[in-house]
Design a protein around this motif. Structure first.
Motif, PDB file in Angstrom:
ATOM      1  N   LYS A 159       0.838  -1.206   0.000  1.00 20.57           N
ATOM      2  CA  LYS A 159       0.000   0.000   0.000  1.00 20.57           C
ATOM      3  C   LYS A 159       0.871   1.252   0.000  1.00 20.57           C
ATOM      4  O   LYS A 159       0.615   2.213  -0.733  1.00 20.57           O
ATOM      5  CB  LYS A 159      -0.894  -0.021   1.247  1.00 20.57           C
ATOM      6  CG  LYS A 159      -1.941   1.078   1.336  1.00 20.57           C
ATOM      7  CD  LYS A 159      -2.604   1.021   2.694  1.00 20.57           C
ATOM      8  CE  LYS A 159      -3.816   1.920   2.769  1.00 20.57           C
ATOM      9  NZ  LYS A 159      -5.001   1.300   2.181  1.00 20.57           N
ATOM     10  N   ARG A 160       1.924   1.239   0.813  1.00 20.68           N
ATOM     11  CA  ARG A 160       2.798   2.405   0.937  1.00 20.68           C
ATOM     12  C   ARG A 160       3.756   2.534  -0.249  1.00 20.68           C
ATOM     13  O   ARG A 160       4.019   3.637  -0.724  1.00 20.68           O
ATOM     14  CB  ARG A 160       3.577   2.321   2.252  1.00 20.68           C
ATOM     15  CG  ARG A 160       2.695   2.550   3.475  1.00 20.68           C
ATOM     16  CD  ARG A 160       3.388   2.229   4.774  1.00 20.68           C
ATOM     17  NE  ARG A 160       2.586   2.652   5.926  1.00 20.68           N
ATOM     18  CZ  ARG A 160       2.865   2.349   7.185  1.00 20.68           C
ATOM     19  NH1 ARG A 160       3.933   1.612   7.474  1.00 20.68           N
ATOM     20  NH2 ARG A 160       2.109   2.803   8.163  1.00 20.68           N
ATOM     21  N   CYS A 161       4.258   1.413  -0.717  1.00 25.94           N
ATOM     22  CA  CYS A 161       5.203   1.440  -1.847  1.00 25.94           C
ATOM     23  C   CYS A 161       4.564   1.969  -3.121  1.00 25.94           C
ATOM     24  O   CYS A 161       5.217   2.640  -3.920  1.00 25.94           O
ATOM     25  CB  CYS A 161       5.745   0.041  -2.116  1.00 25.94           C
ATOM     26  SG  CYS A 161       7.078  -0.431  -1.029  1.00 25.94           S
ATOM     27  N   THR A 162       3.310   1.616  -3.324  1.00 30.35           N
ATOM     28  CA  THR A 162       2.635   1.955  -4.587  1.00 30.35           C
ATOM     29  C   THR A 162       1.715   3.160  -4.443  1.00 30.35           C
ATOM     30  O   THR A 162       0.853   3.388  -5.282  1.00 30.35           O
ATOM     31  CB  THR A 162       1.816   0.750  -5.075  1.00 30.35           C
ATOM     32  OG1 THR A 162       0.824   0.419  -4.078  1.00 30.35           O
ATOM     33  CG2 THR A 162       2.706  -0.465  -5.297  1.00 30.35           C
ATOM     34  N   LEU A 163       1.925   3.921  -3.400  1.00 32.67           N
ATOM     35  CA  LEU A 163       1.018   5.014  -3.057  1.00 32.67           C
ATOM     36  C   LEU A 163       0.843   6.016  -4.189  1.00 32.67           C
ATOM     37  O   LEU A 163      -0.246   6.557  -4.400  1.00 32.67           O
ATOM     38  CB  LEU A 163       1.542   5.732  -1.798  1.00 32.67           C
ATOM     39  CG  LEU A 163       0.640   6.794  -1.177  1.00 32.67           C
ATOM     40  CD1 LEU A 163      -0.658   6.160  -0.696  1.00 32.67           C
ATOM     41  CD2 LEU A 163       1.353   7.482  -0.027  1.00 32.67           C
ATOM     42  N   LEU A 164       1.906   6.296  -4.929  1.00 30.13           N
ATOM     43  CA  LEU A 164       1.877   7.334  -5.956  1.00 30.13           C
ATOM     44  C   LEU A 164       1.398   6.828  -7.314  1.00 30.13           C
ATOM     45  O   LEU A 164       1.250   7.618  -8.246  1.00 30.13           O
ATOM     46  CB  LEU A 164       3.272   7.964  -6.101  1.00 30.13           C
ATOM     47  CG  LEU A 164       3.825   8.629  -4.834  1.00 30.13           C
ATOM     48  CD1 LEU A 164       5.218   9.163  -5.080  1.00 30.13           C
ATOM     49  CD2 LEU A 164       2.898   9.741  -4.349  1.00 30.13           C
ATOM     50  N   LEU A 165       1.163   5.535  -7.419  1.00 28.38           N
ATOM     51  CA  LEU A 165       0.733   4.967  -8.698  1.00 28.38           C
ATOM     52  C   LEU A 165      -0.779   5.054  -8.851  1.00 28.38           C
ATOM     53  O   LEU A 165      -1.522   4.972  -7.868  1.00 28.38           O
ATOM     54  CB  LEU A 165       1.156   3.506  -8.810  1.00 28.38           C
ATOM     55  CG  LEU A 165       2.663   3.209  -8.870  1.00 28.38           C
ATOM     56  CD1 LEU A 165       2.883   1.702  -8.871  1.00 28.38           C
ATOM     57  CD2 LEU A 165       3.286   3.836 -10.099  1.00 28.38           C
ATOM     58  N   PRO A 166      -1.292   5.185 -10.087  1.00 32.25           N
ATOM     59  CA  PRO A 166      -2.747   5.089 -10.310  1.00 32.25           C
ATOM     60  C   PRO A 166      -3.235   3.683  -9.921  1.00 32.25           C
ATOM     61  O   PRO A 166      -2.462   2.723  -9.934  1.00 32.25           O
ATOM     62  CB  PRO A 166      -2.882   5.324 -11.819  1.00 32.25           C
ATOM     63  CG  PRO A 166      -1.607   5.958 -12.248  1.00 32.25           C
ATOM     64  CD  PRO A 166      -0.549   5.464 -11.325  1.00 32.25           C
ATOM     65  N   THR A 167      -4.508   3.577  -9.584  1.00 33.00           N
ATOM     66  CA  THR A 167      -5.054   2.301  -9.101  1.00 33.00           C
ATOM     67  C   THR A 167      -4.788   1.164 -10.078  1.00 33.00           C
ATOM     68  O   THR A 167      -4.390   0.066  -9.678  1.00 33.00           O
ATOM     69  CB  THR A 167      -6.574   2.442  -8.868  1.00 33.00           C
ATOM     70  OG1 THR A 167      -6.796   3.476  -7.915  1.00 33.00           O
ATOM     71  CG2 THR A 167      -7.161   1.142  -8.343  1.00 33.00           C
ATOM     72  N   LYS A 168      -5.000   1.404 -11.357  1.00 33.06           N
ATOM     73  CA  LYS A 168      -4.817   0.352 -12.356  1.00 33.06           C
ATOM     74  C   LYS A 168      -3.376  -0.139 -12.372  1.00 33.06           C
ATOM     75  O   LYS A 168      -3.113  -1.354 -12.436  1.00 33.06           O
ATOM     76  CB  LYS A 168      -5.210   0.878 -13.734  1.00 33.06           C
ATOM     77  CG  LYS A 168      -5.285  -0.180 -14.812  1.00 33.06           C
ATOM     78  CD  LYS A 168      -5.834   0.400 -16.113  1.00 33.06           C
ATOM     79  CE  LYS A 168      -5.937  -0.672 -17.184  1.00 33.06           C
ATOM     80  NZ  LYS A 168      -6.479  -0.113 -18.447  1.00 33.06           N
ATOM     81  N   GLU A 169      -2.419   0.809 -12.282  1.00 35.45           N
ATOM     82  CA  GLU A 169      -1.008   0.427 -12.295  1.00 35.45           C
ATOM     83  C   GLU A 169      -0.615  -0.296 -11.006  1.00 35.45           C
ATOM     84  O   GLU A 169       0.186  -1.229 -11.019  1.00 35.45           O
ATOM     85  CB  GLU A 169      -0.131   1.672 -12.494  1.00 35.45           C
ATOM     86  CG  GLU A 169      -0.360   2.391 -13.822  1.00 35.45           C
ATOM     87  CD  GLU A 169      -0.153   1.456 -15.001  1.00 35.45           C
ATOM     88  OE1 GLU A 169       0.827   0.680 -14.984  1.00 35.45           O
ATOM     89  OE2 GLU A 169      -0.979   1.484 -15.938  1.00 35.45           O
ATOM     90  N   ARG A 170      -1.190   0.128  -9.898  1.00 34.58           N
ATOM     91  CA  ARG A 170      -0.922  -0.554  -8.612  1.00 34.58           C
ATOM     92  C   ARG A 170      -1.338  -2.016  -8.695  1.00 34.58           C
ATOM     93  O   ARG A 170      -0.607  -2.914  -8.284  1.00 34.58           O
ATOM     94  CB  ARG A 170      -1.687   0.128  -7.467  1.00 34.58           C
ATOM     95  CG  ARG A 170      -1.286   1.538  -7.177  1.00 34.58           C
ATOM     96  CD  ARG A 170      -2.169   2.160  -6.110  1.00 34.58           C
ATOM     97  NE  ARG A 170      -1.641   1.946  -4.769  1.00 34.58           N
ATOM     98  CZ  ARG A 170      -2.114   2.529  -3.680  1.00 34.58           C
ATOM     99  NH1 ARG A 170      -3.149   3.351  -3.769  1.00 34.58           N
ATOM    100  NH2 ARG A 170      -1.584   2.289  -2.502  1.00 34.58           N
ATOM    101  N   LEU A 171      -2.531  -2.218  -9.213  1.00 32.37           N
ATOM    102  CA  LEU A 171      -3.054  -3.584  -9.278  1.00 32.37           C
ATOM    103  C   LEU A 171      -2.228  -4.449 -10.225  1.00 32.37           C
ATOM    104  O   LEU A 171      -1.970  -5.627  -9.937  1.00 32.37           O
ATOM    105  CB  LEU A 171      -4.517  -3.554  -9.720  1.00 32.37           C
ATOM    106  CG  LEU A 171      -5.491  -2.878  -8.735  1.00 32.37           C
ATOM    107  CD1 LEU A 171      -6.876  -2.778  -9.351  1.00 32.37           C
ATOM    108  CD2 LEU A 171      -5.537  -3.628  -7.416  1.00 32.37           C
TER     109      LEU A 171
END
Length: 450
Positions: A121-133
């Motif tokens: 959650k913290r590592c991918t905080l700055l990514l858009p939701t689609k990119e996080r997933l």
């Protein structure tokens, strides 16, 4: 002359400053003017990436997640570490079948994946939701027990539970639009909608293994980990709402209905063959209460009552005793609304028989018979005329008589164990009738004396 001296001295401080600056920033590694993006690493800039990753090995998952919030650059280094084979092996524990697994890093397996969810959650905080997933799926793709059909022994595996804890921690606090995207992503990844269509359009029990997989995935990944009822209602709504009411009832039974203790598969005949107990109905009742009590525009009271009505004929019409037990477990509001709906729609005979079996369940489970009488009294007020109320009360008396005669016939025609069960049912029904009428007399006498 003086001018030459002053000029010579102006050069010395600049030279000293540069040398001093190099010494004080030794650990900052400012030799390369192109290394500006690394400035947020602080003293870690002097460390080779390999040494930085070795340091991460000595940190707990919670500590790594805290470290990832220091800066964007540190977060990127942590992401790179997660992507390495050594980082992945250390973080993605896969002893899902070893129930005797000792604690690692002072945490259980579920707590480990809760911490891992926070790290992602913290590592991918700055990514858009689609990119996080997409990134998270890429990292978790090798964990076979996280897949819909990935585990050969799903009942002995805690993999989906860990996956659910991970996703719950990851998405906690996300708005509904983002959570919609998560659900759609999971559906595309697992082909969940297509699998659900297969089971709801097939004969109940004809795809038992697929029913089991759907139940385990929905319960362990999507539904069972939320602390707030509104969150659970949101995910259950995502599962049910795309389908017609008849299919919603089928899915509700698959996900929350009774299962065999031997193989965990859904028992479709449980509500038809004989009276069941509270344990077989409690999960269904809790799911119905969840949809009814949650303040959401997606479920009206009529929607939930229609769902309960539809559920009571899955796969065929239930024994009225089981229907009555479900209504009692679902709570007063749902029970009354369901009965009032029958009264309004003129289904008086059905309503009268339901009153009889509510009384029978109260007698068997040692619930207060006063509750059943007051529920009947409340339903009487739904009828608009005294004639309708009197006809209803007459129907209740007739329903008691008919139910007793039916059970007496069953006792006279039965044998062996079935005979014993039928006799006990008859005994409880006669006791229920006596207790019910006693409470009616108490109520009448209290009204007259007041």
């Amino acid at each position: 002359m003086a001018s030459r001296v002053n000029t010579s001295f102006t050069l010395i401080p600049n030279q000293k400053y540069r040398r001093s600056n190099r010494r004080s920033s030794y650990f900052s590694n400012t030799f390369d003017p192109d290394s500006q993006p690394l400035s947020t690493l602080g003293n870690f800039k002097a460390l080779p990436l390999e040494i930085f990753q070795i340091i991460l090995k000595y940190l707990s998952v919670k500590d790594i997640s805290m470290l990832s919030m220091v800066s964007k650059t540190v977060s990127q280094h942590v992401i790179n570490y997660i992507s390495t084979s050594s980082g992945s092996k250390r973080l993605l524990l896969q002893d899902f079948h070893d129930l005797e697994l000792p604690d690692r890093e002072d945490t259980t397996m579920l707590e480990h994946y809760r911490s891992l969810g926070l790290l992602f959650k913290r590592c991918t905080l700055l990514l858009p939701t689609k990119e996080r997933l997409k990134y998270i799926h890429k990292i978790l793709a090798d964990v076979s027990c996280f897949k819909f059909n990935g585990c050969a022994a799903p009942l002995q595996c805690v993999g989906l539970l860990c996956y659910g804890i991970f996703l719950q921690t990851l998405t906690a606090g996300w708005d509904e639009l983002e959570c919609h995207r998560v659900y759609n992503f999971l559906c595309e990844l697992t082909h969940l909608s297509r699998k659900m269509q297969t089971v709801v359009c097939s004969k109940p029990g004809s795809a038992r293994k697929l029913e089991l997989r759907i139940r385990l995935f929905c319960r362990n990944v999507l539904l069972d980990h939320w602390t707030h009822r509104s969150d659970s209602a949101f995910w259950l709504t995502r599962i049910l709402k795309p389908w017609p009411m008849v299919n919603q009832a089928r899915l509700l039974y698959i996900i929350f209905g009774p299962v065999s203790p031997q193989d965990g598969q859904v028992v479709w005949q449980k509500m038809i063959e004989g009276p069941t107990d509270e344990s077989c109905l409690k999960s269904l009742a809790d799911a119905i209460k969840l949809l009814y009590d949650t303040s959401t525009k997606e479920w009206t009271a009529d929607d939930v009552i229609s769902l309960v009505d539809e559920l009571s004929v899955v796969p065929r019409e239930w024994l009225l005793e089981n229907n009555a037990r479900l209504l009692i477990l679902s709570g007063n509001n749902i029970c009354f609304t369901f009965m009032a709906s029958k009264a309004v729609n003129g289904r008086t005979i059905e309503l009268a028989r339901l009153i009889v079996f509510l009384a029978l369940v109260c007698e068997k489970e040692l619930y207060s018979m006063d509750w059943a009488v007051k529920m009947m009294q409340k339903v009487c007020k739904v009828f608009s005329t005294p004639v309708e109320r009197n006809n209803f009360l007459q129907s209740v008396a007739n329903a008691f008589a008919c139910a007793i005669m039916e059970m007496l016939q069953s006792v006279m025609s039965g044998d062996g164990d079935d005979d014993d069960r039928s006799f006990m049912n008859l005994f409880h029904l006669v006791q229920a009738q006596a207790s019910f009428h006693k409470e009616v007399l108490y109520l009448t006498m209290n009204v007259l004396s007041s």
